[in-house]
Design a protein around this motif. Structure first.
Motif, mmCIF file in Angstrom:
data_model
loop_
_atom_site.group_PDB
_atom_site.id
_atom_site.type_symbol
_atom_site.label_atom_id
_atom_site.label_comp_id
_atom_site.label_asym_id
_atom_site.label_seq_id
_atom_site.Cartn_x
_atom_site.Cartn_y
_atom_site.Cartn_z
ATOM 1 N N PHE A 93 -65.691 -7.564 -27.390
ATOM 2 C CA PHE A 93 -65.733 -6.389 -28.252
ATOM 3 C C PHE A 93 -66.607 -5.292 -27.658
ATOM 4 O O PHE A 93 -66.436 -4.105 -27.959
ATOM 5 C CB PHE A 93 -66.249 -6.772 -29.641
ATOM 6 C CG PHE A 93 -66.197 -5.640 -30.629
ATOM 7 C CD1 PHE A 93 -64.983 -5.155 -31.089
ATOM 8 C CD2 PHE A 93 -67.360 -5.036 -31.077
ATOM 9 C CE1 PHE A 93 -64.931 -4.103 -31.999
ATOM 10 C CE2 PHE A 93 -67.319 -3.984 -31.983
ATOM 11 C CZ PHE A 93 -66.103 -3.521 -32.444
ATOM 12 N N ALA A 103 -60.235 -0.063 -21.932
ATOM 13 C CA ALA A 103 -61.189 -1.095 -22.344
ATOM 14 C C ALA A 103 -60.630 -2.496 -22.116
ATOM 15 O O ALA A 103 -61.310 -3.373 -21.573
ATOM 16 C CB ALA A 103 -61.550 -0.899 -23.812
ATOM 17 N N GLY A 104 -59.375 -2.731 -22.532
ATOM 18 C CA GLY A 104 -58.791 -4.054 -22.376
ATOM 19 C C GLY A 104 -58.648 -4.459 -20.922
ATOM 20 O O GLY A 104 -58.982 -5.589 -20.542
ATOM 21 N N SER A 115 -59.418 -6.798 -29.384
ATOM 22 C CA SER A 115 -60.205 -5.787 -30.092
ATOM 23 C C SER A 115 -59.792 -4.377 -29.691
ATOM 24 O O SER A 115 -59.765 -3.466 -30.519
ATOM 25 C CB SER A 115 -61.701 -6.003 -29.838
ATOM 26 O OG SER A 115 -62.004 -5.942 -28.457
ATOM 27 N N ALA A 116 -59.444 -4.179 -28.406
ATOM 28 C CA ALA A 116 -58.980 -2.867 -27.967
ATOM 29 C C ALA A 116 -57.658 -2.508 -28.632
ATOM 30 O O ALA A 116 -57.395 -1.352 -28.955
ATOM 31 C CB ALA A 116 -58.826 -2.836 -26.448
ATOM 32 N N SER A 117 -56.815 -3.522 -28.858
ATOM 33 C CA SER A 117 -55.544 -3.281 -29.530
ATOM 34 C C SER A 117 -55.757 -2.875 -30.990
ATOM 35 O O SER A 117 -55.119 -1.934 -31.482
ATOM 36 C CB SER A 117 -54.686 -4.544 -29.464
ATOM 37 O OG SER A 117 -53.500 -4.400 -30.199
ATOM 38 N N GLU A 156 -54.682 0.171 -28.208
ATOM 39 C CA GLU A 156 -54.075 -0.171 -26.927
ATOM 40 C C GLU A 156 -52.962 -1.188 -27.155
ATOM 41 O O GLU A 156 -53.088 -2.097 -27.978
ATOM 42 C CB GLU A 156 -55.132 -0.723 -25.966
ATOM 43 C CG GLU A 156 -56.163 0.306 -25.535
ATOM 44 C CD GLU A 156 -57.159 -0.241 -24.536
ATOM 45 O OE1 GLU A 156 -58.085 0.506 -24.175
ATOM 46 O OE2 GLU A 156 -57.023 -1.404 -24.128
ATOM 47 N N LYS A 163 -66.340 2.044 -24.636
ATOM 48 C CA LYS A 163 -65.364 3.132 -24.585
ATOM 49 C C LYS A 163 -65.699 4.202 -25.614
ATOM 50 O O LYS A 163 -65.600 5.408 -25.333
ATOM 51 C CB LYS A 163 -63.955 2.576 -24.841
ATOM 52 C CG LYS A 163 -62.849 3.455 -24.288
ATOM 53 C CD LYS A 163 -62.856 3.489 -22.755
ATOM 54 C CE LYS A 163 -61.689 4.239 -22.196
ATOM 55 N NZ LYS A 163 -61.705 4.317 -20.732
ATOM 56 N N VAL A 215 -58.723 -1.797 -32.532
ATOM 57 C CA VAL A 215 -59.621 -0.667 -32.774
ATOM 58 C C VAL A 215 -59.149 0.601 -32.071
ATOM 59 O O VAL A 215 -59.168 1.689 -32.656
ATOM 60 C CB VAL A 215 -61.055 -1.007 -32.324
ATOM 61 C CG1 VAL A 215 -61.991 0.180 -32.551
ATOM 62 C CG2 VAL A 215 -61.571 -2.237 -33.070
ATOM 63 N N LEU A 216 -58.716 0.474 -30.821
ATOM 64 C CA LEU A 216 -58.358 1.652 -30.026
ATOM 65 C C LEU A 216 -56.858 1.891 -29.966
ATOM 66 O O LEU A 216 -56.421 2.902 -29.403
ATOM 67 C CB LEU A 216 -58.916 1.510 -28.600
ATOM 68 C CG LEU A 216 -60.433 1.327 -28.494
ATOM 69 C CD1 LEU A 216 -60.833 1.155 -27.031
ATOM 70 C CD2 LEU A 216 -61.171 2.500 -29.116
ATOM 71 N N VAL A 220 -64.875 -2.236 -26.197
ATOM 72 C CA VAL A 220 -64.483 -1.215 -27.162
ATOM 73 C C VAL A 220 -65.668 -0.319 -27.486
ATOM 74 O O VAL A 220 -65.552 0.915 -27.544
ATOM 75 C CB VAL A 220 -63.930 -1.865 -28.450
ATOM 76 C CG1 VAL A 220 -63.684 -0.813 -29.525
ATOM 77 C CG2 VAL A 220 -62.646 -2.634 -28.151
#
Length: 293
Positions: free
Chosen positions: A18, A86-87, A250-252, A257, A24, A254-255, A21
């Motif tokens: 995490f 991030a991912g 988490s990038a998927s 991705e 980033k 929250v962000l 994220v």
């Protein structure tokens, strides 16, 4: 490894996953090298006034502060600031496990078992599949910087093992005191906008600094160092391959991705590699007992 230590290693991987994220988000508020300097400043201060150095030689503190604090994180933050998602960053950085295994064999004469070697191969296959499937192409320079960061993370893993039996919380807090000054010097030479970033800090910026300084640095690296103190680097380091799974998820979420079916399958390969590294010998013994019965 004891069950409690396995759970601790997984928790550290979750925190670090995490963390990409959080980084980033933080790069939108701070120049990257200044961001790293602030991370380690708040990891060290005010903790150094309450946690003694406990006789840890300064040579080890400086070695860790430079390899882990200045070089590894400096390269990572700059690489992510240059466009690495991030991912994908969480994935590429895990090349440190391979570097750690190689350096452990060369420096510590700690040769991987066939299960560890096989597990790393399976996990690396998953990592390769993730890299080939990730949407968008990061800059070549940013990619190389993150790979270089993985190498210096491997160096710091070996240094932690060579330090010997010391208080790990003291080690992490006091090595964090080494990093800010050289990082601030590099920031002064290479970056602009530092004063504005600090004087106009938002609640989001403050929250980001708390997470990466206290949770990701003091807690997670303190726990990681303690595990390296108790076990072989070849046993502990592969747990970091869980980081890209948590990082990509988490990038998927929250962000936003993208996370494709292929990426999910590749992540399962990475996790399977970890299982082989940690439980391979036990699985083989179980099959032998079943066959003999």
């Amino acid at each position: 490894m004891k069950a409690a230590d396995i759970l601790l290693a997984v928790l550290v991987a979750l925190v670090w996953g995490f963390n990409f994220v959080v980084i980033k988000v933080g790069l939108g508020a701070f120049p990257p090298i200044l961001f790293v300097a602030l991370r380690f400043f708040f990891a060290a201060v005010p903790a150094v006034f309450f946690i003694s150095r406990k006789g840890i030689p300064w040579r080890w503190l400086v070695a860790l502060g430079v390899s882990l604090g200045v070089v590894k994180f400096g390269l990572l933050f700059v690489g992510m600031n240059m466009g690495m998602p991030a991912g994908l960053s969480s994935l590429v950085l895990q090349c440190q496990a391979v570097f750690t295994l190689l350096m452990a064999a060369l420096v510590l004469k700690d040769v991987p078992t066939k299960w560890q070697a096989g597990g790393v191969i399976v996990a690396c296959a998953g990592m390769g599949l993730l890299i080939s499937d990730m949407s968008g192409t990061p800059s070549f320079t940013g990619l190389m910087l993150v790979i270089a960061a993985g190498f210096f993370w491997g160096v710091s893993n070996i240094i932690m093992k060579k330090v010997g039996k010391v208080d790990m919380l003291s080690l992490i807090v006091w090595m964090s005191l080494v990093a800010p000054l050289p990082l601030l010097g590099l920031s002064a030479v290479m970056e602009t906008g530092q004063w504005e970033a600090i004087t106009h800090m938002t609640l989001t910026g403050a929250g980001v600094l708390f997470y990466i300084s206290i949770i990701s640095t003091v807690f997670a690296f303190g726990a990681w160092a303690q595990l390296f103190k108790q076990y072989s680097p070849n046993m502990v380091a592969p747990f970091s391959l869980l980081v890209p799974i948590f990082g990509i998820l988490s990038a998927s979420v929250v962000l936003g991705e993208e996370f494709t079916v292929i990426e999910m399958a590749a992540s399962c390969l990475v996790f399977s590699g970890i299982l082989l590294v940690v439980f391979g010998n036990r699985i083989a013994e179980m099959f032998c007992r079943v066959r003999s019965a």
